[in-house]
Design a protein around this motif. Structure first.
Motif: not given
Ligand code: MSP
Length: 474
Positions: A114-130
């Motif tokens: 509600e504060k306007g601090d979120m948006y939807k976007g595409k993410y591409e990146g390297l993810y470390c599960k650890g």
């Protein structure tokens, strides 16, 4: 009322395995501070718990052939019981699979949205599960995560993002006006330079995962585990309580300082909630100079050490051996050395020596503490207090041991065993009593044992020498 409250937290731990010595260390430090504040008369809330909505949980449950529910319930009990067995005085235990947690996470998600601090976007990146975090190519060594020695996976997803970048200046201002926000100072510098360099927005949902708290406005997504986990500090006490009195001290390890000193305050600023007063970060233990980690399989079990040597011995060793904030190497050999020198020979011998002498006397209100001893006790109390406030716990302990050494030297200098001056013996008992007082937050069982042997009934003092406090280990 609120002034007299004290709220302290530990990180909530992942449940892909049982606790190891590193987790125990962070929790023990929080326990020392909780106990100290209780002794000083504050109304203490001490929260710890488990971070259950991680992908690590899913993998671990599959591996053990249990349903997720059965697995999380079993592991939560193991963590709870470990802290009980280690004498941790937490007042609550939060699990992120609890309803009381989920509802607060949803509420905060909505506020930030509600504060306007979120948006939807595409993410591409390297993810470390650890780490449960995205990593940059430049963080990797030979394409592997340097901490977990695993290859991060490439993720391409539609995610919700939190406008972390928007909070760069607000955070910097906050840091400026709160010069003790992060301890040690060197870590605070790192945090500040990191924020100064500019912040990227943060991906806070996962479309491809099923396990976790669903995004309240878009049930196809689950909330990013760190966004969910940080909120435990609020859900564990309730939103209203946090608004009235946020955490005084949050203990963490240096590996998760950015989450706590950057992302967490930014979330709170966005949600219009007060910030914690202080984040304190311990260094990392190694075993044979390799990081202890569940993922690497070189974990040391704090319970077996506690069973073998005693809870207080483990607490003493960890707190005395490793300067708070710095890295340290764990070895049982060193623990044994300290056991024999500092505990069996040091504290144990002194206690026996003084109480054996004192048991031969009868004391009345006439006895006085000599000036020399009184001065030394006062001086030590002031220093110990100061050291604890600076989180130099190892130095605080060193000063208590200096008081013991002073006591030993005083026995010799006054030839106390000749029992020519009752005031000398009375002074030694008083010194020991004060050592026990100072040890309370660090070694609660030992402190109590000593205190119980020095019994005041009105003005009369009775001594009850007991068993050897620390039998020798070979
Ligand atoms: N679940 C997250 C924390 C979420 S808090 C909102 C997490 N959990 S963890 O199980 O990996 O443990 C985190 C903490 O355990 C570290 O930050 C640190 O305090 C402690 N330690 C884990 N390994 C350690 C060492 N080898 N040495 C010292 N402390 C260590 O991260």
């Amino acid at each position: 009322m609120s002034k007299n409250r004290f709220y302290i937290t530990t990180p909530i731990y992942y449940i892909n395995d049982r606790p190891h010595i590193g987790h125990a260390y962070t929790t023990i430090v929080a326990d020392v501070l909780a106990r100290l504040n209780r002794i000083q008369g504050r109304d203490v809330t001490f929260l710890t718990g488990t971070d259950e909505n991680s992908q690590k949980t899913v993998v671990a449950a599959e591996k053990s052939g249990e349903s997720i529910d059965a697995y999380t319930n079993r592991l939560a009990v193991i963590w709870k019981e470990t802290w009980q067995k280690l004498g941790i005085s937490n007042t609550d235990f939060i699990r992120t699979t609890e309803e009381r947690h989920r509802s607060v996470v949803e509420e905060i998600w909505k506020r930030i949205n509600e504060k306007g601090d979120m948006y939807k976007g595409k993410y591409e990146g390297l993810y470390c599960k650890g780490h449960e975090a995205f990593m940059k190519e430049s963080d990797l060594i030979d394409e592997l995560c340097p901490d977990h020695k695993t290859k991060p996976e490439r993720l391409v997803e539609e995610n919700y993002f939190f406008r972390l970048s928007k909070y760069q200046h607000k955070l910097l201002e906050f840091y400026k006006s709160h010069p003790n926000f992060v301890v040690p100072e060197s870590r605070f510098h790192e945090v500040k330079s990191f924020v100064q360099a500019g912040l990227d927005d943060l991906s806070i949902s996962r479309e491809t995962q099923k396990w976790g708290i669903p995004v309240p406005t878009d049930l196809k997504h689950v909330i990013y585990v760190w966004f969910d986990a940080l909120i435990n500090y609020i859900s564990g006490i309730g939103m209203k309580q946090w608004e009235e009195h946020p955490a005084d001290i949050q203990t963490v390890g240096k590996d998760i300082i950015r989450f706590h000193a950057i992302i967490w305050p930014a979330m709170l600023l966005s949600a219009g909630l007060p910030l914690p007063k202080q984040i304190v970060a311990n260094g990392f233990f190694t075993v044979d100079n390799v990081k202890i980690s569940k993922s690497l399989g070189n974990a040391i079990d704090p319970l077996s050490l506690a069973e073998k040597y005693g809870v207080d011995v483990l607490r003493y060793f960890l707190l005395r051996e490793i300067p708070y904030g710095e890295d340290g190497n764990f070895s049982e050999e060193k623990l044994k050395e300290r056991y024999n020198s500092d505990l069996a020979n040091g504290l144990g011998n002194f206690t026996a020596r003084v109480l054996t002498l004192a048991a031969k006397e009868t004391f009345s209100e006439k006895e006085k503490v000599t000036e020399k001893v009184e001065f030394k006790i006062k001086e030590t109390k002031a220093i110990v207090d100061e050291k604890i406030r600076q989180f130099k716990l190892h130095e605080a302990l060193a000063h208590i041991w200096e008081l013991l050494a002073f006591g030993d030297a005083y026995v010799n200098a006054t030839q106390a065993w000749k029992r020519e001056d009752k005031n000398v013996i009375f002074s030694l008992v008083t010194l020991l009593d004060n050592v026990a007082f100072l040890l309370q937050p660090f070694m609660p069982e030992t402190a109590e044992k000593i205190t119980k042997r020095i019994v005041w009934e009105g003005d009369a003092l009775t001594i009850k020498p007991g068993d050897v406090l620390f039998p020798r280990h070979t």
